[in-house]
Scaffold this motif. Structure first.
Motif, short mmCIF file in Angstrom:
data_model
loop_
_atom_site.label_atom_id
_atom_site.label_comp_id
_atom_site.label_asym_id
_atom_site.label_seq_id
_atom_site.Cartn_x
_atom_site.Cartn_y
_atom_site.Cartn_z
N ALA A 56 0.84 -1.21 0.00
CA ALA A 56 0.00 0.00 0.00
C ALA A 56 0.87 1.26 0.00
CB ALA A 56 -0.92 0.00 1.22
N VAL A 57 1.96 1.23 0.76
CA VAL A 57 2.88 2.37 0.81
C VAL A 57 3.52 2.60 -0.55
CG1 VAL A 57 5.05 3.21 1.83
CG2 VAL A 57 3.31 2.15 3.29
N HIS A 58 3.99 1.50 -1.16
CA HIS A 58 4.60 1.58 -2.49
C HIS A 58 3.61 2.19 -3.49
CE1 HIS A 58 7.00 0.25 -5.99
NE2 HIS A 58 5.83 -0.03 -6.52
N ASP A 59 2.37 1.70 -3.44
CA ASP A 59 1.37 2.13 -4.43
C ASP A 59 1.06 3.62 -4.32
OD1 ASP A 59 1.34 -0.41 -5.38
OD2 ASP A 59 -0.61 -0.97 -4.52
N ILE A 60 0.83 4.11 -3.10
CA ILE A 60 0.45 5.53 -2.99
C ILE A 60 1.61 6.43 -3.42
CG2 ILE A 60 1.02 5.85 -0.52
CD1 ILE A 60 -1.47 7.71 -0.38
N ILE A 61 2.84 6.04 -3.09
CA ILE A 61 3.99 6.86 -3.46
C ILE A 61 4.20 6.84 -4.98
CG2 ILE A 61 6.51 7.03 -3.27
CD1 ILE A 61 6.18 6.32 -0.28
N HIS A 62 4.02 5.68 -5.58
CA HIS A 62 4.21 5.60 -7.04
C HIS A 62 3.06 6.25 -7.80
CE1 HIS A 62 7.99 3.39 -7.76
NE2 HIS A 62 7.85 3.19 -6.46
N ASP A 63 1.85 6.19 -7.25
CA ASP A 63 0.71 6.84 -7.91
C ASP A 63 0.81 8.36 -7.82
OD1 ASP A 63 -0.25 4.37 -8.50
OD2 ASP A 63 -1.83 4.35 -6.96
N PHE A 64 1.16 8.86 -6.63
CA PHE A 64 1.13 10.31 -6.38
C PHE A 64 2.43 10.99 -6.81
CE2 PHE A 64 1.25 13.86 -3.05
CZ PHE A 64 0.43 14.70 -3.78
N GLN A 65 3.54 10.25 -6.79
CA GLN A 65 4.86 10.80 -7.15
C GLN A 65 5.17 12.10 -6.39
OE1 GLN A 65 7.25 9.68 -9.64
NE2 GLN A 65 6.12 7.75 -9.59
N PRO A 66 5.19 12.06 -5.07
CA PRO A 66 5.44 13.29 -4.32
C PRO A 66 6.88 13.78 -4.49
CG PRO A 66 5.48 11.40 -2.83
CD PRO A 66 5.05 10.89 -4.19
N HIS A 67 7.06 15.10 -4.41
CA HIS A 67 8.41 15.67 -4.36
C HIS A 67 8.95 15.59 -2.93
CE1 HIS A 67 6.47 17.83 -7.79
NE2 HIS A 67 7.62 17.50 -8.36
N VAL A 68 8.02 15.66 -1.96
CA VAL A 68 8.38 15.70 -0.54
C VAL A 68 7.44 14.78 0.22
CG1 VAL A 68 8.52 17.19 1.52
CG2 VAL A 68 9.21 18.10 -0.72
N ILE A 69 7.98 14.06 1.21
CA ILE A 69 7.16 13.28 2.14
C ILE A 69 7.52 13.73 3.55
CG2 ILE A 69 6.63 10.97 3.05
CD1 ILE A 69 7.54 9.83 0.32
N VAL A 70 6.52 14.13 4.33
CA VAL A 70 6.75 14.47 5.73
C VAL A 70 6.15 13.34 6.57
CG1 VAL A 70 6.53 16.20 7.55
CG2 VAL A 70 6.58 16.93 5.16
N HIS A 71 7.03 12.64 7.27
CA HIS A 71 6.63 11.43 7.99
C HIS A 71 6.38 11.75 9.47
CE1 HIS A 71 6.22 7.41 9.33
NE2 HIS A 71 7.49 7.13 9.56
N CYS A 72 5.11 12.09 9.77
CA CYS A 72 4.70 12.46 11.14
C CYS A 72 4.19 11.27 11.93
CB CYS A 72 3.59 13.51 11.09
SG CYS A 72 4.03 15.03 10.24
N ALA A 73 3.77 10.21 11.25
CA ALA A 73 3.14 9.08 11.95
C ALA A 73 4.14 8.40 12.87
CB ALA A 73 2.60 8.08 10.93
#
Length: 313
Positions: A56-73
């Motif tokens: 699921a993590v792989h899919d959302i990152i590959h679908d959205f292609q973010p420039h930045v990820i802020v990992h607050c969780a």
């Protein structure tokens, strides 16, 4: 009509939490295309993702292609980490390392939120280069998370921050705001820790730092590694409680300072003050005065509504 969709994309984990909400809002209001994800409280506003589900993590990152990820969780409650070490390690370490690997795969800049609890509190203030020595399991899992992130993604950033407060959905969401009931109910005396030195920090300020860091990085690829941010008002919980009372014109004589080291729960560092000069030298940072920030955060939870008039007029 052509809708102007901002071209800069940011993904925020833990977007339902106290810090995540502020980070989402900060990017969203500053012309970023922000997507937040959460787990239990995600829908309908945010994407529901279990960060332990690597597909699921792989899919959302590959679908959205973010420039930045802020990992607050994270599991950020030290006493919960002590009682559920395996679950905390899964989220704070394993999921963080995997997220860093996926971020590297799409060339996204990852900001991993860490804690001042990586230090033992014996020789503050702490610079980014000082050797960590966490006293409790929470601090240990966050430090292991830092290592997992930087091992999987050498271009990532670690942002260490102290105790947070801000616009809470419930008073228990922050170790600062949770004191408000004890402050308001002045008919019974309340013991307050007056031993541990804290630096309460507004989530809006941390969110601004994350955005400024992200924007600086987009111009300069050398912006990476470990950074510290913190409020600059040193207070014990007792002093915070007195400041909260003062901000709302409430009595504080029922609050009792306890100067002994706490004996229950996870060990806490006495004073893990963070040196923030590295970010300040980059021209990054924002600080809300504690009394102003706490008033803005807590006024919806005032029991005696008459005080609102005296506070705001």
């Amino acid at each position: 009509e052509d809708v102007d969709i901002p071209s800069r994309r940011v993904l925020i984990t833990g977007a339902t939490g106290l810090l995540g909400r502020a980070v989402f809002k900060e990017f969203n209001e500053n012309n970023w295309n922000a997507v937040g994800c959460g787990y239990r409280r995600a829908q309908p506003r945010f994407e529901q993702i279990n960060l332990l589900d690597s597909t699921a993590v792989h899919d959302i990152i590959h679908d959205f292609q973010p420039h930045v990820i802020v990992h607050c969780a994270a599991e950020r409650r030290p006493d919960v980490v002590e009682s559920q070490p395996d679950a905390a390690s899964q989220l704070n370490v394993a999921a963080s390392g995997n997220l860093a690997k996926e971020a590297a795969g799409v060339g996204a800049f990852l900001i991993y939120i860490s804690t001042d609890y990586v230090f033992d509190g014996t020789s503050p203030p702490y610079k980014e280069t000082d050797v960590p020595n966490p006293l409790n399991l929470y601090g240990k899992t966050k430090l292991e998370g830092e290592k997992a992130v930087l091992e999987n993604n050498e271009d990532a950033a670690v942002l260490r921050i102290p105790v947070l407060y801000g616009e809470v959905e419930r008073l228990e969401e922050s170790a600062v705001t949770v004191m408000f009931d004890k402050v308001q109910f002045s008919n019974k005396s309340a013991n307050m820790d007056h031993w541990q030195q804290r630096f309460p920090t507004n989530v809006k300020d941390v969110a601004a730092v994350c955005r400024q860091l992200a924007e600086k990085r987009m111009l300069d690829p050398s912006v990476k590694g470990t950074f510290h941010w913190s409020g600059n008002e040193q207070m014990t919980k007792y002093e915070m409680a007195c400041a909260i009372a003062d901000a709302f014109n409430l009595p504080s004589s029922h609050l009792r300072p306890i100067t002994d080291c706490p004996v229950v729960g996870a060990l806490r560092p006495r004073n893990a003050q963070l040196d923030c000069s590295k970010l300040e030298m980059l021209g990054i940072g924002q600080r809300t005065p504690f009394r102003a920030g706490i008033r803005e955060s807590l006024w919806p939870f005032l029991v005696d509504k008459r005080w609102r008039q005296t506070v705001f007029h």
